[in-house]
Enzyme design. Structure first.
Site, short mmCIF file in Angstrom:
data_model
loop_
_atom_site.label_atom_id
_atom_site.label_comp_id
_atom_site.label_asym_id
_atom_site.label_seq_id
_atom_site.Cartn_x
_atom_site.Cartn_y
_atom_site.Cartn_z
N ASN A 149 36.36 27.58 36.53
CA ASN A 149 36.29 28.91 36.11
C ASN A 149 36.39 30.01 36.94
O ASN A 149 35.63 30.36 37.42
CB ASN A 149 35.18 29.13 35.30
CG ASN A 149 35.04 27.85 34.06
OD1 ASN A 149 35.88 27.90 32.95
ND2 ASN A 149 34.23 26.86 33.99
N GLU A 150 37.65 30.37 37.01
CA GLU A 150 38.06 31.35 38.15
C GLU A 150 37.86 32.81 37.51
O GLU A 150 37.45 32.83 36.42
CB GLU A 150 39.70 31.37 38.61
CG GLU A 150 39.79 29.80 39.10
CD GLU A 150 39.46 29.70 40.55
OE1 GLU A 150 38.45 30.45 40.94
OE2 GLU A 150 40.10 28.66 41.17
N PRO A 151 37.59 33.60 38.48
CA PRO A 151 37.49 35.06 37.94
C PRO A 151 38.32 35.40 36.75
O PRO A 151 39.59 35.11 36.91
CB PRO A 151 37.93 35.94 39.29
CG PRO A 151 37.31 34.97 40.47
CD PRO A 151 37.68 33.54 39.96
#
Ligand code: GLP
Length: 248
Positions: A149-151
């Site tokens: 879950n990337e920025p």
């Protein structure tokens, strides 16, 4: 409120994490219940896994009642590739313990694009049908990602295909020899999937994690630091060492 516990180094911290996991497994075993664990890849949990293997071999800790769900897998990725998270989990942990094959759930990186949506739904459903994850183990990326879950990830995100950020691909290039070999996509549990876990333990060791640990704990929850969503979870522990906690 996230509770933080600080240990001298990753060895001391990992022994504590392994004990917490083994206590839960044994507690569930006594109650004749399954123990549903969420697992992570990366270098951070390696010592925890080797401690659990030791407990299995020397103290008879059994994983017969354990069901595992892994956070993520690269896409596209064949499970038997040396770079897959499937291989990582087997080679670093699962092949040394007595877990039943049918109880291992690692997102598949080799399904067709068309089937990804329904596959991700079924992955979520499987977790829900078991009553949810009892304990989710997490590492953290230096950009604040949890799983992949990337920025920018939404608090309501569920298991899905994502684009791996350049930041993360660069960090992963050490395993793939060059950034060009790092897959551009992955399938990851979502933020919501993670937050549904009954208990979460995030581990972070070393100086390189100190800045993001500070931001995660001290800044207001925001999508640019996905790990900061954990502030809203009722039962999250951060297990840190002197170095990763040095900016707190
Ligand atoms: C990887 C994984 C994460 C992991 C993180 C940190 O890319 N997708 O689940 O927590 O990066 O890795 P490490 O523990 O090696 O620092």
């Amino acid at each position: 409120m996230i509770k933080t516990f600080i240990y001298k180094n990753l060895n001391e911290g990992s022994i504590i994490v392994a004990k917490k996991i083994s206590n839960l497994i044994k507690k569930k075993e006594k109650l004749n219940q399954k123990c549903v664990l969420g697992l992570s890849t990366g270098s951070s949990p390696l010592k925890t896994y080797s401690e659990l293997i030791k407990m299995h071999k020397k103290e008879g800790l059994s994983f017969k009642n354990v069901i595992v769900f892994n956070l993520d897998e690269f896409y596209p990725m064949k499970p038997n590739s040396q770079f897959s998270y499937h291989s990582f989990m087997f080679n670093k942990f699962l092949k040394y313990i007595d877990i039943q094959k049918k109880n291992i759930n690692i997102p598949k990186g080799d399904i067709s694009n068309k089937k990804i949506k329904s596959y991700c739904k079924s992955f979520e459903k499987k977790i829900d049908n078991l009553g949810g994850i009892d304990l989710q183990l997490l590492g953290i990326g230096t950009n604040g990602h949890i799983g992949f879950n990337e920025p920018g990830s939404d608090i309501n995100s569920i298991t899905r295909k994502i684009i791996i950020s350049n930041h993360s691909r660069l960090a992963l290039s050490k395993d793939f020899k060059s950034i060009d070999n790092v897959p551009k996509n992955a399938i990851t549990m979502g933020v919501k999937t993670i937050l549904k876990a009954k208990k979460i333990i995030l581990i972070a060791w070393g100086k390189t994690k100190s800045k993001i640990i500070r931001k995660t704990l001290k800044e207001k929850t925001n999508p640019l630091i996905p790990a900061s969503y954990l502030q809203s979870h009722k039962n999250t522990l951060f297990i840190l060492d002197n170095n990763s906690s040095s900016y707190l």
